[in-house]
Structure formats: structure tokens, C-alpha cells
Design a protein around this motif. Structure first.
Motif, short mmCIF file in Angstrom:
data_model
loop_
_atom_site.label_atom_id
_atom_site.label_comp_id
_atom_site.label_asym_id
_atom_site.label_seq_id
_atom_site.Cartn_x
_atom_site.Cartn_y
_atom_site.Cartn_z
N ASN A 197 0.82 -1.22 0.00
CA ASN A 197 0.00 0.00 0.00
C ASN A 197 0.85 1.26 0.00
OD1 ASN A 197 -2.50 -1.24 -0.07
ND2 ASN A 197 -2.58 -1.48 2.15
N ALA A 235 2.22 1.65 -3.38
CA ALA A 235 1.16 2.10 -4.29
C ALA A 235 0.84 3.57 -4.08
CB ALA A 235 -0.10 1.26 -4.07
N LEU A 247 -1.05 4.49 -1.53
CA LEU A 247 -2.35 4.53 -0.86
C LEU A 247 -2.19 4.85 0.62
CD1 LEU A 247 -3.98 1.41 -2.54
CD2 LEU A 247 -4.57 3.79 -2.96
N ALA A 276 -0.95 7.95 -5.08
CA ALA A 276 -1.20 6.83 -5.97
C ALA A 276 -1.14 7.31 -7.41
CB ALA A 276 -2.59 6.25 -5.68
N GLY A 277 -0.73 6.45 -8.28
CA GLY A 277 -0.64 6.86 -9.67
C GLY A 277 -0.62 5.65 -10.59
N ARG A 281 2.13 2.77 -11.05
CA ARG A 281 2.24 1.62 -10.15
C ARG A 281 0.84 1.07 -9.93
NH1 ARG A 281 2.93 5.00 -6.18
NH2 ARG A 281 3.16 6.71 -7.64
N MET A 282 0.51 -0.01 -10.60
CA MET A 282 -0.85 -0.50 -10.56
C MET A 282 -0.99 -1.60 -9.51
SD MET A 282 -3.35 0.57 -12.32
CE MET A 282 -2.98 1.03 -13.98
N MET A 283 -2.05 -1.52 -8.73
CA MET A 283 -2.24 -2.48 -7.64
C MET A 283 -3.33 -3.48 -8.02
SD MET A 283 -1.53 -2.29 -4.01
CE MET A 283 -2.25 -2.97 -2.53
#
Ligand SMILES: Nc1ncnc2c1ncn2[C@@H]1O[C@H](COP(=O)(O)OP(=O)(O)OP(=O)(O)O)[C@@H](O)[C@H]1O
Ligand SMILES: [Mg+2]
Lengths: 255, 270
Positions: free
Chosen positions: B62, B65, B67, B85-86, B89-91
Motif C-alpha cells: 500500500n 502504491a 495509498l 497513488a498513480g 504503479r498498478m495495484m
């Protein structure tokens, strides 16, 4: 198909029995008009346009008031869910006011706005706005946080997250609130129209009221039927498409 | 991209976690989720994080990410500090977190709609490419609730990949799936990773899974969350999760994991 067939057969049967009872003269026709008489009244009042005008006056009030209720209620609900301060103030107020039967707004509205068109619209707004706002805020609070987090990692933030994630995610709640708001608005408008004469336009409620004054039972029952039909149509036209969409997308319920 | 920027980027790590600490307060008790954790990840590296429950794996993901923010320490992605978050960097989560109000294609398009410089037609093309990649093209107009668990995770994978992130952060993405589906997805993810040169941070409870996928396995210990040990996995790819060599590596890591768990087990026994 089968279901609508059943419905049609049932209502034909009821109408038949009703007509039969009326023909047999079990009760005085003043108290118990036959379906044929009611039908005659309805045709007559459509022909001389009283019924059509009354319906359009009523529907106009309802739609304007309800639209205003949504325009105020949904953002109010969003703000309530977003800001603790709004939650503690307006949120609490909404909770209280929602328990108030919306008919109770009629006297206040009359004193404030006189016997005017807006007095009627105000009653409709007060009938719908609290349910819509409470449902919206409950909907927002029920949105799984993981949706918001997923959206954020895809680069969504601020207003975009609210409009494209939180609002659609709370749609099932909002629609439930909208239906409840509609029901409250519709009932309170009818009560207001029966209760008071507004000279700017005679709605269905007034017609019903005069039906009673004239002891015209065929008119009273006929208008009641019209009111029922409007309620059903509103449900079919306004809410059914949205509900079908929700069921299809969310996979809830079955049709 | 020019050669210059390529080589420029190669110098910095894809991800640098520098002495990150993070604690949570819950019911008057402070929980040290991460304690002075440092980790460097090369560009294009596949790193698996394993460890007992509550050792801060999700917390670290997190933070990477964007978050959550660390209490102390720095996190750099491609040499730049992470502030929020952006889409680079995909979670991906354990539950697919797909949006039920959109259909499959709509979900894959969600991230693409946030990418500047793509027109509607191009977005659709890209989305379709990724649906093809995960083999779900025929389901583009399906509703989310009509998909199986494995299909959902595939859509989530396509949704994460479509905006072309540099890094994928995956938090137990396959934990809720049956073994068969999982094995298929191991194949898919390895193929995608090697073809598209992503940096992947992958959290799992399954040591074999970690050895099957990772260039490196990072073992965490809990209370407070720390990095205990790291294992380079130099097995050739593609790897078969049922192979003997893989099992050997897994056994070594399992042994270390048991050593971490034992003190806890004794506490429970007392
Ligand atoms: N939002 C939060 N509020 C309070 N405590 C939290 C929060 N998030 C995590 N924690 C605590 O931090 C610690 C680490 O949690 P984390 O979710 O990172 O563990 P994990 O390694 O992902 O565990 P698991 O393998 O079970 O998913 C746990 O003890 C947890 O209770
Ligand atoms: Mg976790």
C-alpha cells in the motif's frame, strides 16, 4: 406473458362481479357505482378535458418538485457522507425530518407561500428530499473501500473518484431512496391537493375533493383509478428501466 | 523512448524502499506493521514477498502504491519520491475489485480513460488487446457477476496492465482461486512479465508460488514487521510449479518460515 395474462383475467373477473353486484342493485348506486358508469364518467371527463388538465397539473407539480428534490437531495447526501460536519448538522436534521410524515408540511407551506403553485411544489420537495439524501449518504458509506483504492491506483482522484466510482457504486441505494422519495412525494401532493384549493390549477386531488362535494361516487372512484394508473406508469417509466439495469449489472434479483 | 533515457533509468532502481517504518493505532495499542524495512528492486525484477499473517506485506504494498504514507523513511520509484497513488504503479487485490456497474470492457477501459493522449478508438483497441491477452475477448460485454473467480482475476489483470504501468503490485491475487486456475495464471503472468518487462511486487502466502514466480523471494517476520531473509531464485524459466528443483528451493524457505513461526507457536501453547 403468462403473468400478465393472469393479471388481465383477474381484473376482468373482478370487474364482472362488480358490474353484476351493481346490476343486482344490492346497494344504492349513489354508494356503489357500476364499472360502466365509472367508465362513462372517465370518457366524458377526458372528452371535456377536465381529467386531462387535472392530470397534467398534478404531474407537472410532481415532476418539478421531485426533480428539485433529487437535485438537492443527492448532492446533500454526498456532502453528508463526505464531511463529518455536514453529517452532524444536516445529516441529523435529515434523519429527523424524514420521520415527519410529509403531509405535515402542507400547513407550513400554505402559510409561507400562500395558496400558490409553489406551495404544492414545496410539499413535494419536502416529501422526497430527505429520503433521497439519506439513501445517498447511506449508499456512499456502504461503498467497499477497495473500489476507491483500486480507482486511485489507476490514477483517479478527487471529483473523478466521486463521479465515476462512489456515485455509481452507491446507485442501488440511491434508487431505493428515489423510489421511497417518489412514494412520499406522490402521497403528500395528493393530500395537499385534497386539503386545499389552489387557484392556479386544479389537480387530481381537487377533482377528487369536488367529486365528494357533489356526492358523485362514479367520479370519486374513477379518479382513484386514474391515480392508481399514474402511480403504476411512473413506476414502469421512471424506475423499471433503472432497476432492470441494476439487476442485470449487479446480478441481484431476477426478472 | 530514446537510448539516453533508457540507460539513465537503468542506473536508478525501479523501486527503493529506505528504512520505512509504519505503525497503526488500534484500541490504545500501537501495532508496528513495518519496522525499518529497506528493499531495492531492479527494473524488470519479479520480487515475491512472503511471511506470516500480519507481518506488514500488504502495508508495504500500500505504501509503494501510494495509498498509505510511511511514518518514517523514503520510497522512491524510478528515483522519484512517491507522494500519491498513480497509474505507473498498478495495484491488484485478492478480491478482484472489479466495478460491478461496468461491464468487462468498461472495467478494462477505466484506467485507460484516465490516460491523457489517447482517443476513444485507440483506448478501445488497447483494451481489446489486453482482453485478448488474458483470453477473455468473447466476454467483453459480460457483466462482472457472470464471471468465475479465475475470469475475474484475469479481467483485473487486464485492467491493471492496460494503462501500461511500469510496476505491478499484486496482493495475493490468486489466493481465492482453485489450484488448476492458479497454475494457468502462473503461466499467463510469467509470459506477460517476460514479454512486457514489468517490475512486479507479488505478495503471497504460498511459498511454492513465490518460488515459481519470483527472481527473488523476500521473507518477512512479524511483530514488528521486518525483512528476515532474502532468497535469489535462479531457476530457468518458464518454471513448472511441480518440478523437483523448485520444491527444493521452497523447502529451504519453508524451513526459515517455520523458524519464524515457532516462537509464536510456543507462545500460543503456553
Ligand atoms: N488500517 C489499519 N488499521 C489498523 N491496523 C492495521 C491496519 N492495516 C494493517 N494493520 C495492522 O498492521 C499489521 C500488518 O498488516 P498487513 O495487512 O500489512 O499484514 P499482511 O502481512 O498483509 O498480513 P496478511 O498476510 O494476513 O494479509 C497487522 O498487525 C494489522 O493488524
Ligand atoms: Mg495482506
Amino acid at each position: 406473458m403468462k403473468r400478465s395474462q393472469n393479471a388481465i383475467l383477474f381484473f376482468l373477473f373482478v370487474t364482472g362481479v362488480w358490474e353484476l353486484c351493481a346490476r343486482l342493485g344490492m346497494w344504492s348506486p349513489v354508494l356503489f357505482p357500476s364499472p360502466v358508469e365509472i367508465g362513462r364518467y372517465l370518457i366524458e371527463s377526458v372528452r371535456d378535458r377536465t381529467l386531462i388538465e387535472a392530470s397534467s397539473v398534478t404531474l407537472k407539480r410532481l415532476l418539478i418538485g421531485y426533480a428539485a428534490g433529487l437535485v438537492v437531495g443527492v448532492p446533500l447526501g454526498l456532502l453528508t457522507a463526505r464531511f463529518k460536519f455536514v453529517q452532524d448538522t444536516f445529516g441529523t436534521a435529515a434523519l429527523g425530518l424524514q420521520t415527519l410524515p410529509s403531509v405535515c408540511w402542507v400547513p407550513l407551506s400554505l402559510i409561507w407561500f400562500g395558496q400558490s403553485e409553489f406551495a404544492m411544489i414545496f410539499v413535494v420537495i419536502m416529501g422526497s428530499v430527505w429520503s433521497v439524501s439519506l439513501a445517498t449518504s447511506a449508499g456512499v458509506q456502504s461503498v467497499p473501500p477497495i473500489f476507491v483504492r483500486a480507482a486511485q491506483t489507476m490514477g483517479s482522484e478527487g471529483l473523478h473518484t466521486w463521479m465515476r466510482v462512489i456515485l455509481p457504486a452507491s446507485l442501488p441505494y440511491i434508487v431505493t431512496g428515489m423510489k421511497q422519495g417518489w412514494a412520499f412525494a406522490w402521497r403528500s401532493l395528493m393530500a395537499a391537493e385534497i386539503y386545499v384549493t389552489v387557484l392556479t390549477g386544479f389537480g387530481l386531488g381537487h377533482l377528487l375533493h369536488y367529486g365528494r362535494e357533489l356526492q358523485a361516487m362514479d367520479a370519486v372512484v374513477g379518479i382513484m383509478l386514474v391515480i392508481v394508473v399514474i402511480g403504476l406508469l411512473a413506476d414502469k417509466i421512471l424506475f423499471s428501466p433503472v432497476e432492470r439495469f441494476l439487476h442485470r449489472r449487479w446480478g441481484t434479483g431476477e426478472d | 523512448m530514446s537510448l539516453e533515457t533508457e540507460s539513465g533509468m537503468a542506473e536508478t532502481s525501479a523501486l527503493e524502499v529506505e528504512s520505512v517504518s509504519k505503525s497503526f493505532r488500534a484500541r490504545r495499542k500501537t501495532m508496528q506493521a513495518l519496522d525499518n524495512v529497506s528493499l531495492k528492486v531492479r527494473r524488470g525484477e519479479f520480487v515475491c514477498l512472503v511471511g506470516p499473517s500480519g507481518c506488514g506485506k500488504s502495508t508495504l504494498l500500500n505504501i509503494v502504491a501510494g495509498l498509505e504514507r510511511p511514518d518514517q523513511g523514503n520510497v522512491l520509484a524510478d528515483g522519484k519520491p512517491i507522494t500519491r497513488a498513480g497509474a505507473d504503479r498498478m495495484m491488484m487485490f485478492q478480491e478482484s475489485a472489479l466495478f460491478p456497474w461496468l461491464d468487462v470492457l468498461g472495467n478494462v477501459m477505466f484506467g485507460l480513460r484516465l490516460c491523457a493522449g489517447l482517443n476513444g478508438k485507440k483506448r478501445r483497441e488497447v483494451a481489446m488487446d489486453y482482453l485478448k491477452l488474458v483470453g477473455l475477448e468473447p466476454f467483453m460485454h459480460a457483466n462482472i457477476h457472470e464471471l468465475s473467480g479465475g475470469m475475474k482475476q484475469r479481467v483485473a489483470l487486464a485492467r491493471s496492465l492496460a494503462p501500461n504501468p511500469r510496476m505491478l503490485l499484486m496482493d495475493e491475487p490468486f489466493a481465492a482461486l482453485d489450484a488448476m486456475t492458479r497454475e494457468q495464471l502462473y503461466g499467463d503472468i510469467q509470459e506477460i512479465w517476460s514479454q512486457r518487462k514489468k517490475t512486479i511486487l507479488f505478495v503471497t502466502h504460498n511459498v511454492r508460488e513465490a518460488v515459481c514466480l519470483g527472481d527473488r523471494v523476500v521473507l518477512f517476520s512479524p511483530h514488528p514487521g521486518r525483512i528476515q531473509e532474502q532468497f535469489e531464485i535462479d531457476l530457468p524459466r518458464p518454471r513448472d510449479i511441480n518440478s523437483v528443483d523448485l520444491a527444493k528451493h521452497a523447502t529451504t524457505i519453508m524451513r526459515s518460515l517455520k523458524r519464524i513461526l515457532r516462537p509464536e507457536l510456543q507462545e500460543v501453547a503456553e
